[in-house]
Design a protein around this motif. Structure first.
Motif, mmCIF file in Angstrom:
data_model
loop_
_atom_site.group_PDB
_atom_site.id
_atom_site.type_symbol
_atom_site.label_atom_id
_atom_site.label_comp_id
_atom_site.label_asym_id
_atom_site.label_seq_id
_atom_site.Cartn_x
_atom_site.Cartn_y
_atom_site.Cartn_z
ATOM 1 N N ARG A 177 73.563 -17.415 -18.170
ATOM 2 C CA ARG A 177 74.013 -18.726 -18.641
ATOM 3 C C ARG A 177 74.706 -19.499 -17.522
ATOM 4 O O ARG A 177 74.640 -20.725 -17.487
ATOM 5 C CB ARG A 177 74.911 -18.584 -19.859
ATOM 6 N N SER A 178 75.344 -18.803 -16.568
ATOM 7 C CA SER A 178 75.927 -19.501 -15.420
ATOM 8 C C SER A 178 74.830 -20.151 -14.586
ATOM 9 O O SER A 178 74.988 -21.282 -14.115
ATOM 10 C CB SER A 178 76.736 -18.526 -14.563
ATOM 11 N N MET A 179 73.702 -19.464 -14.427
ATOM 12 C CA MET A 179 72.581 -20.070 -13.710
ATOM 13 C C MET A 179 72.021 -21.255 -14.491
ATOM 14 O O MET A 179 71.626 -22.270 -13.900
ATOM 15 C CB MET A 179 71.482 -19.032 -13.468
ATOM 16 N N ARG A 180 72.000 -21.145 -15.809
ATOM 17 C CA ARG A 180 71.521 -22.268 -16.624
ATOM 18 C C ARG A 180 72.435 -23.480 -16.440
ATOM 19 O O ARG A 180 71.968 -24.615 -16.316
ATOM 20 C CB ARG A 180 71.464 -21.850 -18.096
ATOM 21 N N LEU A 181 73.750 -23.230 -16.427
ATOM 22 C CA LEU A 181 74.682 -24.335 -16.242
ATOM 23 C C LEU A 181 74.592 -24.923 -14.834
ATOM 24 O O LEU A 181 75.017 -26.047 -14.593
ATOM 25 C CB LEU A 181 76.111 -23.855 -16.528
ATOM 26 N N LEU A 182 74.028 -24.130 -13.902
ATOM 27 C CA LEU A 182 73.776 -24.636 -12.554
ATOM 28 C C LEU A 182 72.431 -25.365 -12.477
ATOM 29 O O LEU A 182 72.042 -25.841 -11.414
ATOM 30 C CB LEU A 182 73.797 -23.487 -11.543
ATOM 31 N N GLY A 183 71.724 -25.395 -13.603
ATOM 32 C CA GLY A 183 70.476 -26.152 -13.654
ATOM 33 C C GLY A 183 69.213 -25.332 -13.613
ATOM 34 O O GLY A 183 68.107 -25.884 -13.593
ATOM 35 N N VAL A 184 69.319 -23.990 -13.623
ATOM 36 C CA VAL A 184 68.132 -23.126 -13.559
ATOM 37 C C VAL A 184 67.894 -22.547 -14.951
ATOM 38 O O VAL A 184 68.648 -21.690 -15.410
ATOM 39 C CB VAL A 184 68.310 -21.986 -12.536
ATOM 40 N N GLU A 185 66.840 -22.999 -15.624
ATOM 41 C CA GLU A 185 66.590 -22.575 -17.001
ATOM 42 C C GLU A 185 65.540 -21.477 -17.108
ATOM 43 O O GLU A 185 65.370 -20.890 -18.171
ATOM 44 C CB GLU A 185 66.170 -23.785 -17.843
ATOM 45 N N SER A 186 64.850 -21.158 -16.033
ATOM 46 C CA SER A 186 63.840 -20.094 -16.058
ATOM 47 C C SER A 186 64.513 -18.745 -15.797
ATOM 48 O O SER A 186 65.707 -18.664 -15.481
ATOM 49 C CB SER A 186 62.771 -20.360 -15.001
ATOM 50 N N ALA A 187 63.748 -17.662 -15.911
ATOM 51 C CA ALA A 187 64.278 -16.317 -15.669
ATOM 52 C C ALA A 187 64.724 -16.189 -14.210
ATOM 53 O O ALA A 187 64.003 -16.586 -13.293
ATOM 54 C CB ALA A 187 63.225 -15.270 -15.988
ATOM 55 N N ASP A 198 74.324 -16.338 -2.206
ATOM 56 C CA ASP A 198 73.499 -17.286 -1.446
ATOM 57 C C ASP A 198 72.146 -17.516 -2.121
ATOM 58 O O ASP A 198 71.638 -18.644 -2.162
ATOM 59 C CB ASP A 198 73.289 -16.767 -0.019
ATOM 60 N N LYS A 199 71.548 -16.446 -2.648
ATOM 61 C CA LYS A 199 70.263 -16.586 -3.320
ATOM 62 C C LYS A 199 70.405 -17.439 -4.579
ATOM 63 O O LYS A 199 69.548 -18.304 -4.855
ATOM 64 C CB LYS A 199 69.713 -15.204 -3.689
ATOM 65 N N ALA A 200 71.480 -17.217 -5.328
ATOM 66 C CA ALA A 200 71.724 -18.013 -6.532
ATOM 67 C C ALA A 200 71.915 -19.480 -6.181
ATOM 68 O O ALA A 200 71.399 -20.382 -6.863
ATOM 69 C CB ALA A 200 72.945 -17.476 -7.280
ATOM 70 N N ALA A 201 72.657 -19.739 -5.111
ATOM 71 C CA ALA A 201 72.882 -21.120 -4.682
ATOM 72 C C ALA A 201 71.561 -21.785 -4.290
ATOM 73 O O ALA A 201 71.305 -22.948 -4.623
ATOM 74 C CB ALA A 201 73.861 -21.153 -3.513
ATOM 75 N N ALA A 202 70.698 -21.020 -3.594
ATOM 76 C CA ALA A 202 69.407 -21.578 -3.186
ATOM 77 C C ALA A 202 68.537 -21.887 -4.399
ATOM 78 O O ALA A 202 67.876 -22.940 -4.445
ATOM 79 C CB ALA A 202 68.698 -20.587 -2.254
ATOM 80 N N LEU A 203 68.514 -20.999 -5.389
ATOM 81 C CA LEU A 203 67.718 -21.234 -6.595
ATOM 82 C C LEU A 203 68.188 -22.486 -7.330
ATOM 83 O O LEU A 203 67.389 -23.220 -7.908
ATOM 84 C CB LEU A 203 67.796 -20.024 -7.533
ATOM 85 N N ALA A 204 69.510 -22.709 -7.301
ATOM 86 C CA ALA A 204 70.081 -23.843 -8.044
ATOM 87 C C ALA A 204 70.142 -25.118 -7.214
ATOM 88 O O ALA A 204 70.490 -26.180 -7.750
ATOM 89 C CB ALA A 204 71.487 -23.473 -8.524
ATOM 90 N N GLY A 205 69.835 -25.014 -5.915
ATOM 91 C CA GLY A 205 69.940 -26.194 -5.060
ATOM 92 C C GLY A 205 71.376 -26.614 -4.832
ATOM 93 O O GLY A 205 71.672 -27.809 -4.693
ATOM 94 N N LYS A 206 72.308 -25.632 -4.798
ATOM 95 C CA LYS A 206 73.728 -25.918 -4.609
ATOM 96 C C LYS A 206 74.203 -25.381 -3.261
ATOM 97 O O LYS A 206 73.546 -24.557 -2.627
ATOM 98 C CB LYS A 206 74.553 -25.255 -5.718
#
Length: 892
Positions: free
Chosen positions: A323-333, A258-266
């Motif tokens: 890299r999965s977060m990057r592919l979700l659009g999150v390029e920061s740490a 859920d936190k990852a989804a929130a960071l990525a806006g998904k």
């Protein structure tokens, strides 16, 4: 019911049934053939296979496990994961099917209020091995499962073995019916999506031999002691009890997702359908949730990112998550946001992830920062490759994609994404083929090195007659009786002069290599023979095997011998081992308690010590550590050892090594009481002053988050300092300055040398530039393209040729032109080729020409269409190589 409550209830149930609760072993497997603990039974393998005598008849555990064989499939479905927990109950020659089966049924179906899991009995199905009438009868007659919900299954799914000769037996599995909305009726045989396996009971009752496959083997008899090994998947039961669709939605995993989804806006939709437009995002979110939890648990058990073994797996997990977060659009740490969420989800079951989080976070965050830098450098290289491919009107080659992955650590999915944005295709099949070749090479290399499945049967037989008693803590000489002589792994009746042998004594003062301490050496003597002991190993727990060579006489297999350890070598090894403990304590004083041991090795006069730390140590810090260590040596602290139970040692605050598997009783080594208190089975000096002195040799990185210090102790430390003093005296005489001014004089001399080299470089480049003007007239016309080919003679390296070649290309102007310059550097030929835009428009590529020329020189090369370089082995072939370039341009 929360996941940690499921674990607690499991332990409570089986301890009430007379089982000993065994804490989860480390994820770092003690089995040399395994990187990780991959199943709940792994810590009990020595007992289940009768290699060791179990300290209890019944045991229960909730074991943390890691499996990475199908890491690439994680997230694509909800059934794949890397970290999981296996609840197990075990019997070692105590109860068998008659109790194991009712135990399982009772715990699953007893009401929650009465201590069970409260599953409806009519939703449970059972499978048994097709020939196991005994298990079927117990399920049917004793437990009362209707026969229509008991299904017979073949060897492929319901027969357990190690895949080698040894113990084996049938299985019985329990499945939960999720309901008609999940699939067709008919039990597990019909649909294992609707009917999911939650518990597997393994009945080890047979000895098998002639094993050719999972289903092809011979049953050669029954085991004298029948064992029970059962396992329930905690995540699967949590899924059922928490009323969620899959393991990713359980309480220990969903918060990270859920936190990852929130960071990525998904928005996570839980789909497994590849045709669903949300599927690709859901896969990436599942990868993140799984890999973050797995990374947290691996680091908590002492694994640090590296380029091999367990460290490489951890590095891959972290990088896949990032890299999965990057592919979700999150390029920061992202780890500083996600890892604490996983910590909070897991701390109820594993408090260490909270108490040790400062260290865990430091290691994980450093790895993410390093990977983000890797992505930045890989992106620059990819952009160059994209430009070249566009200029050549081709897609990105598989070789280029592989180089990005292999050299820069650049993920293929980022390559595909970024190349696609640039309108380029990627030869993904070529990339996969190269990856497959690399894995094959690695697999073959690993197989050639692996010794985890060595035949230990002869040692198991010897151990059955009793363990080797180690007397070396209190004596360095003593009598013993030979129990066996082995030559090339086979027992023999005697050995004679020159024979290289292994042997086992009933008792020995020789220390077998363990705990980072090298083995003792020495002599075995007796009636008419002398044997030199070269090494001592412990292939299985409880048995010391001496590796030796017969120097004189004949040694019979039943001889009574006199064993004598090399005293000087042992003492020097004890100095080093105690020095290791002192260095550890000094690191704690200077750096803090986070500087925990990650490994060590000590032998006569020398020690190395690996510890958790994320950055290099300054010279001042190293000096401080060395001073603290030598003050401890000077203070003559008493070194004492005490044998106590593990819980008492932990309550005393004794430091344990990450990943080490300790028994119920442990040996605690103390230096001045609490100043240093560690679990250790090695040998030590009686007081610190007997070490003499300790000199640090240096400090270096041994992987991300880990450092290493090395030191000499005793006379080796003195000799090292004496050698350095002699060197300083020699340099002082040579430079004619007192030693206190030596550094200043050397610095001044080095600066003068640098200035002279800089001036020489300037003069050489001026000479080359002057040469360039005179060379322009030597260019020849090769069907419309000027070619200037020049042998520059002796050069300092490729940089000289590059400067000359690019200067010549510029001076030749805009007409189509090729420059080929070659020379000799350190006795080897080098060549550089540069083309201008006009030549490239005419179809002339520097990379192709340099490969041709380097082939003539007996070597290879490559590069871009505009500039390329190569080399070879045959300097005399330079004229022929240059001629080949001219001919190739002329004949294009």
């Amino acid at each position: 019911m929360k996941s940690h409550e499921i674990a607690d209830r499991w332990i409570e149930f089986f301890t009430a049934k007379g089982h000993v609760a065994v804490p989860s072993a480390s994820l770092i497997s003690q089995d040399p053939s395994l990187l990780f603990t991959v199943a709940g039974m792994v810590p009990f393998i020595p007992y289940l296979t009768a290699r060791e005598v179990p300290p209890y008849k019944r045991a229960t555990s909730v074991q943390k496990c890691i499996r990475t064989g199908d890491i690439d499939e994680v997230g694509k479905t909800v059934r794949h994961g890397t970290f999981f927990q296996m609840c197990g109950n075990f019997s070692f020659g105590d109860y068998f099917k008659e109790k194991a089966i009712p135990f399982a049924w009772e715990l699953l179906t007893t009401a929650v209020a009465d201590g069970g899991f409260g599953l409806p009995a009519d939703r449970l199905w059972v499978t048994v091995y097709k020939e196991d009438d005994e298990a079927l009868a117990i399920w049917r007659d004793d437990v009362g499962v209707p026969v229509e919900r008991i299904q017979r299954i073949g060897k492929e799914d319901n027969y357990w073995s190690t895949g080698q000769p040894g113990p084996a037996g049938p299985c019985s599995e329990i499945f939960y019916d999720r309901g008609p909305q999940y699939g067709v009726e008919g039990g597990p045989i019909a649909d294992e999506t609707r009917y999911i396996e939650i518990w597997n009971l393994v009945f080890m009752q047979y000895q098998i031999d002639n094993v050719t496959s999972k289903t092809e083997f011979d049953v050669v008899g029954e085991l004298p002691n029948k064992n029970i090994d059962t396992g329930l998947g905690l995540e699967r039961l949590a899924m059922i009890l928490q009323g969620v669709e899959n393991m990713y939605e359980t309480d220990q995993v969903r918060p990270v997702l859920d936190k990852a989804a929130a960071l990525a806006g998904k928005t996570y939709t839980s789909t497994e359908d590849p045709a669903d437009p949300h599927h690709i995002d859901d896969v990436r979110l599942r990868v993140v949730a799984d890999h973050i939890r797995s990374s947290l648990m691996l680091i908590s058990d002492g694994v640090s990112p590296s380029n091999e073994g367990r460290g490489y797996v951890l590095r891959r997990l972290i990088r896949r998550a990032v890299r999965s977060m990057r592919l979700l659009g999150v390029e920061s740490a992202v780890l500083p946001e996600l890892l604490p969420v996983s910590r909070d989800a897991m701390k109820g079951a594993y408090p260490i992830v909270e108490s040790d989080f400062a260290r865990i976070g430091r290691i994980a965050y450093a790895e993410e920062r390093a990977f983000l830098r890797t992505i930045a450098s890989g992106t620059a290289r990819l952009e160059d490759a994209v430009k070249e491919s566009k200029a050549a009107n081709t897609g990105l080659s598989g070789a280029e994609a592989f180089a990005l992955h292999d050299t820069y650590g650049f993920p293929i999915d980022l390559t595909l994404e970024m190349a696609g944005e640039a309108g380029l295709s990627v030869d993904e099949a070529g990339f996969r083929a190269l990856m497959h070749e690399q894995r094959d090479r690695a697999r073959k290399d690993s197989k050639s090195k692996k010794g985890g499945h060595a035949d230990l049967s002869v040692f198991n037989e010897l151990l059955s007659h009793g363990q080797t008693v180690f007397t070396g803590y209190t004596e360095l000489e003593g009598e013993g009786k030979l129990r066996s002589i082995l030559a090339n792994g086979v027992q023999v009746s005697h050995a004679t002069t020159g024979d290289e042998i292994s042997f086992v004594l009933d008792q020995t003062p020789f220390y077998a290599e363990a705990g980072g301490q090298a083995a003792d050496t020495g002599l075995i003597t007796g009636d008419g023979f002398v044997v030199e002991v070269l090494d001592v190993q412990r292939p299985i727990k409880g048995l010391s095997v001496h590796h030796a060579i017969v120097r004189e006489g004949e040694l019979p297999a039943d001889a009574v011998v006199r064993a004598a350890v090399d005293r000087e070598r042992r003492h020097a090894a004890e100095q080093a081992h105690t020095g290791t403990h002192i260095v550890h304590a000094a690191l704690h004083q200077i750096l803090g308690p986070e500087a925990l041991q990650r490994g060590s090795f000590n032998k006569a006069g020398y020690l190395r010590f690996d510890f958790a730390w994320g950055e290099g140590l300054s010279q001042a810090t190293r000096s401080e550590i060395e001073e603290v260590a030598n003050i401890a040596i000077r203070n003559n602290f008493r070194v004492s050892t005490t044998v106590m139970d593990l819980d008492a040692a932990k309550s005393l605050g004794a430091t344990a090594l990450f990943g080490e598997n300790y028994g119920a009783e442990v040996r605690v080594v103390e230096i001045d009481g609490a100043w240093s208190r560690e679990l250790c089975g090695g040998t030590h000096v009686e007081s610190t002053s007997r070490i003499g002195s300790l000199t640090l040799l240096g400090e270096q990185s041994v992987g991300s988050g880990n450092r290493r210090v090395e030191a000499f102790v005793g006379m080796d430390a003195f000799r090292h300092l004496a050698a350095e003093r002699a060197l300083v005296a020699s340099l002082s005489d040579m430079l004619k300055v007192p030693s206190n001014l030596l550094a200043e004089r050397v610095g001044a001399t080095v600066n003068k040398l640098k200035a002279a080299e800089k001036e020489l470089d300037r003069l050489r480049h001026e000479q080359l530039a002057a040469t360039a003007g005179a060379l322009l007239g030597s260019a020849v016309d090769a069907t419309g393209v000027k070619v200037l080919a020049h042998d520059a003679g002796e050069v300092r390296g490729a940089d000289d040729l590059r400067g000359l070649g690019l200067d010549l290309r510029q001076r030749l102007g805009s007409d189509a032109a090729v420059v080929a310059v070659a020379g000799a550097s350190d006795g080897r030929p080098v060549i550089l080729i540069a083309t201008n835009e006009g030549a490239r428009d005419a179809g002339v590529k520097a990379g192709a020409l340099v490969k041709l020329a380097a082939g003539v020189l007996g070597g290879g090369g490559g590069g871009k269409p505009d500039v390329a370089q190569g080399g070879g082995t045959d300097v005399s072939a330079i004229p022929a190589a240059l001629a080949a370039v001219v001919a190739a341009v002329r004949d294009r």
